[in-house]
Design an enzyme around this catalytic site. Structure first.
Site, mmCIF file in Angstrom:
data_model
loop_
_atom_site.group_PDB
_atom_site.id
_atom_site.type_symbol
_atom_site.label_atom_id
_atom_site.label_comp_id
_atom_site.label_asym_id
_atom_site.label_seq_id
_atom_site.Cartn_x
_atom_site.Cartn_y
_atom_site.Cartn_z
ATOM 1 N N GLU A 35 0.862 -1.190 0.000
ATOM 2 C CA GLU A 35 0.000 0.000 0.000
ATOM 3 C C GLU A 35 0.894 1.235 0.000
ATOM 4 O O GLU A 35 1.776 1.386 0.859
ATOM 5 C CB GLU A 35 -0.959 0.042 1.200
ATOM 6 C CG GLU A 35 -1.880 1.261 1.031
ATOM 7 C CD GLU A 35 -2.889 1.511 2.143
ATOM 8 O OE1 GLU A 35 -2.973 0.717 3.100
ATOM 9 O OE2 GLU A 35 -3.590 2.545 2.040
ATOM 10 N N ASP A 110 -2.194 12.388 -3.579
ATOM 11 C CA ASP A 110 -2.129 13.775 -4.064
ATOM 12 C C ASP A 110 -3.443 14.532 -3.858
ATOM 13 O O ASP A 110 -4.202 14.759 -4.821
ATOM 14 C CB ASP A 110 -1.768 13.787 -5.573
ATOM 15 C CG ASP A 110 -0.576 12.889 -5.877
ATOM 16 O OD1 ASP A 110 0.416 12.973 -5.144
ATOM 17 O OD2 ASP A 110 -0.644 12.090 -6.839
ATOM 18 N N LYS A 114 -3.249 20.498 -8.869
ATOM 19 C CA LYS A 114 -2.902 21.751 -9.526
ATOM 20 C C LYS A 114 -1.778 21.463 -10.502
ATOM 21 O O LYS A 114 -0.941 20.589 -10.280
ATOM 22 C CB LYS A 114 -2.414 22.763 -8.491
ATOM 23 C CG LYS A 114 -3.465 23.129 -7.469
ATOM 24 C CD LYS A 114 -3.100 24.413 -6.756
ATOM 25 C CE LYS A 114 -4.204 24.810 -5.793
ATOM 26 N NZ LYS A 114 -3.816 24.652 -4.410
ATOM 27 N N ASP A 146 -11.005 10.964 -4.753
ATOM 28 C CA ASP A 146 -12.253 11.736 -4.677
ATOM 29 C C ASP A 146 -12.176 12.986 -5.558
ATOM 30 O O ASP A 146 -13.063 13.821 -5.515
ATOM 31 C CB ASP A 146 -12.554 12.132 -3.222
ATOM 32 C CG ASP A 146 -11.440 12.952 -2.609
ATOM 33 O OD1 ASP A 146 -10.294 12.853 -3.088
ATOM 34 O OD2 ASP A 146 -11.704 13.699 -1.653
HETATM 35 C C1 LIG Z 1 -4.213 12.314 0.930
HETATM 36 S S1 LIG Z 1 -3.300 11.255 1.934
HETATM 37 C C2 LIG Z 1 -4.239 9.770 1.914
HETATM 38 C C3 LIG Z 1 -3.931 8.883 3.079
HETATM 39 C C4 LIG Z 1 -4.698 7.571 3.120
HETATM 40 N N1 LIG Z 1 -4.370 6.719 2.007
HETATM 41 C C5 LIG Z 1 -6.195 7.839 3.153
HETATM 42 O O1 LIG Z 1 -6.857 7.514 2.159
HETATM 43 O O2 LIG Z 1 -6.664 8.346 4.174
HETATM 44 C C6 LIG Z 1 -1.893 10.846 0.931
HETATM 45 C C7 LIG Z 1 -0.824 10.111 1.721
HETATM 46 O O3 LIG Z 1 0.191 9.722 0.824
HETATM 47 C C8 LIG Z 1 1.462 10.015 1.386
HETATM 48 N N2 LIG Z 1 2.337 10.275 0.240
HETATM 49 C C9 LIG Z 1 2.285 11.327 -0.617
HETATM 50 N N3 LIG Z 1 3.211 11.200 -1.577
HETATM 51 C C10 LIG Z 1 3.869 10.036 -1.335
HETATM 52 C C11 LIG Z 1 4.951 9.365 -1.974
HETATM 53 N N4 LIG Z 1 5.536 9.875 -3.052
HETATM 54 N N5 LIG Z 1 5.383 8.196 -1.443
HETATM 55 C C12 LIG Z 1 4.795 7.671 -0.317
HETATM 56 N N6 LIG Z 1 3.769 8.278 0.327
HETATM 57 C C13 LIG Z 1 3.309 9.440 -0.170
HETATM 58 C C14 LIG Z 1 1.219 11.244 2.257
HETATM 59 O O4 LIG Z 1 2.168 11.352 3.311
HETATM 60 C C15 LIG Z 1 -0.178 10.981 2.786
HETATM 61 O O5 LIG Z 1 -0.176 10.261 4.010
#
Ligand SMILES: C[S@@+](CC[C@H](N)C(=O)[O-])C[C@H]1O[C@@H](n2cnc3c(N)ncnc32)[C@H](O)[C@@H]1O
Length: 339
Positions: A35, A110, A114, A146
């Site tokens: 994941e 993400d 943007k 979403d």
């Molecule tokens: C919008 S959150 C969604 C978190 C979770 N999957 C949820 O649905 O509640 C995006 C997550 O991806 C992580 N993330 C963003 N870019 C990443 C990357 N390049 N590699 C690993 N994790 C990343 C961020 O730290 C964040 O916890």
């Protein structure tokens, strides 16, 4: 394992072997489920619970999520799941071998859409190619978002990916029965935003070529110069260089007792490293050795070899009598510096 068990050793793509032997790490040879960006780890823990015969790996960059993930694993006594501090791009390229993953899950990546963030988006050609390469035949890719623009962009990207077949009859669906809700998913529901769910399967088309990146030897340069470390330091100016696809920033230089420490940032397509190079003067004077400092966990990638070469070339350029005595750098790095 119970809530009182001590913490698991911290794992990161900077300290794990490249590629990682997951069977050795988990103590069992089992299918691997990944994941990416697991957030507060509810979905990750659910994956581990419903797939007791698999090893589940969660990748995150946010420290608070890593702590939440470790807490969740400990409290639930899960033994088939580990969290890794890593950028997804680094993990996919450096930690996994081709056809090694049985499933990849990406939930709500993400949260902003943007144009200026386009280069940092998780769903982009290179990362998707790495996912396809690392999925085993029949392996599954699950994606949820979403953001309607993100769904449309992902649908276009996935459609142009011959190695994946859509398991749904439409590009995405708005309901995915049996899912445990993630934090973002719950928030989207409360705020009335529909979620878009994708389900793709690795088919038998050839995978895009994505090399397994192995570590190089440590870069090492020995040089002679009539200049003192103070004179070298006086010439130092912050600078940025491009070598092939890599960007190397020589950020600062600091004076040690008989040494200079160079602070360097190296951005490669699959990994970013903030490291120190140490130039040490030999006790008899006049000769210097340049090598990686021990700050952090530097991994000797091509970009770090290029950085060593750039510093070595700069030191030689400072005085007409300066000369290189020994230069152990990767030939590809040497060629890219001459280009
Ligand atoms: C919008 S959150 C969604 C978190 C979770 N999957 C949820 O649905 O509640 C995006 C997550 O991806 C992580 N993330 C963003 N870019 C990443 C990357 N390049 N590699 C690993 N994790 C990343 C961020 O730290 C964040 O916890």
């Amino acid at each position: 394992m119970t809530a009182s068990t001590p913490s698991l050793p911290k794992l990161s793509s900077w300290t794990l072997p490249w590629p990682t032997d997951w069977s050795a790490l988990f103590g069992a040879e089992r299918p691997l489920i990944l994941e990416i960006g697991f957030g507060y780890a509810h979905y990750l823990a659910h994956l581990a619970t419903v797939h007791p015969g698999s090893s589940v790996i969660g990748i995150e960059i946010a420290n608070k999520c890593l702590v939440a993930g470790e807490d969740m694993i400990r409290k639930r006594g899960l033994t088939n799941v580990r969290v890794i501090h890593s950028m997804a791009e680094t993990a996919l390229h450096h930690l996994f071998t081709p056809a090694s993953l049985s499933e990849v899950h990406i939930n709500f990546p993400d949260p902003w859409f943007k144009t200026r963030h386009a280069g940092r988006r998780l769903m982009q050609r290179d990362t998707l190619d790495a996912i396809v390469n690392r999925l085993r035949p029949g392996g599954l890719l699950w994606l949820a978002t979403d953001i309607v623009e993100y769904a449309e962009m992902s649908a276009a990207l996935l459609t142009e990916t011959p190695g994946l077949t859509n398991r749904l009859e439409t590009p995405w669906v708005y309901q995915m029965p049996g899912r445990v809700l993630t934090k973002y998913e719950r928030k989207a529901g409360q705020e009335g935003r529909p979620c878009h769910y994708f389900a793709y399967q690795r088919n038998d088309q050839p995978a895009p070529l994505v090399p397994v990146i192995e570590e190089l030897a440590m870069p090492h340069i020995v040089l002679r110069s009539p200049l003192s470390v103070d004179e070298m330091l006086a010439h130092f100016e912050r600078s940025e260089h491009r070598a092939g696809e890599n960007i190397i920033s020589l950020m600062a230089a600091y004076r040690g007792r008989r040494s200079l420490l160079f602070e360097v940032f190296v951005k490669e397509p699959t990994i970013e490293q903030h490291v120190a190079f140490l130039l040490t003067e030999h006790p008899d004077g006049g000769e210097f050795t340049l090598q990686l400092g021990t700050l952090g966990h530097p991994r000797p990638t091509l970009g770090l070899h290029q950085a060593a070469g750039l510093i070595g070339d700069w030191l030689i350029s400072l005085h007409p009598e300066a000369q290189t005595l020994n230069r152990k750098l990767n030939p590809v790095a040497e060629a890219s510096l001459k280009a």
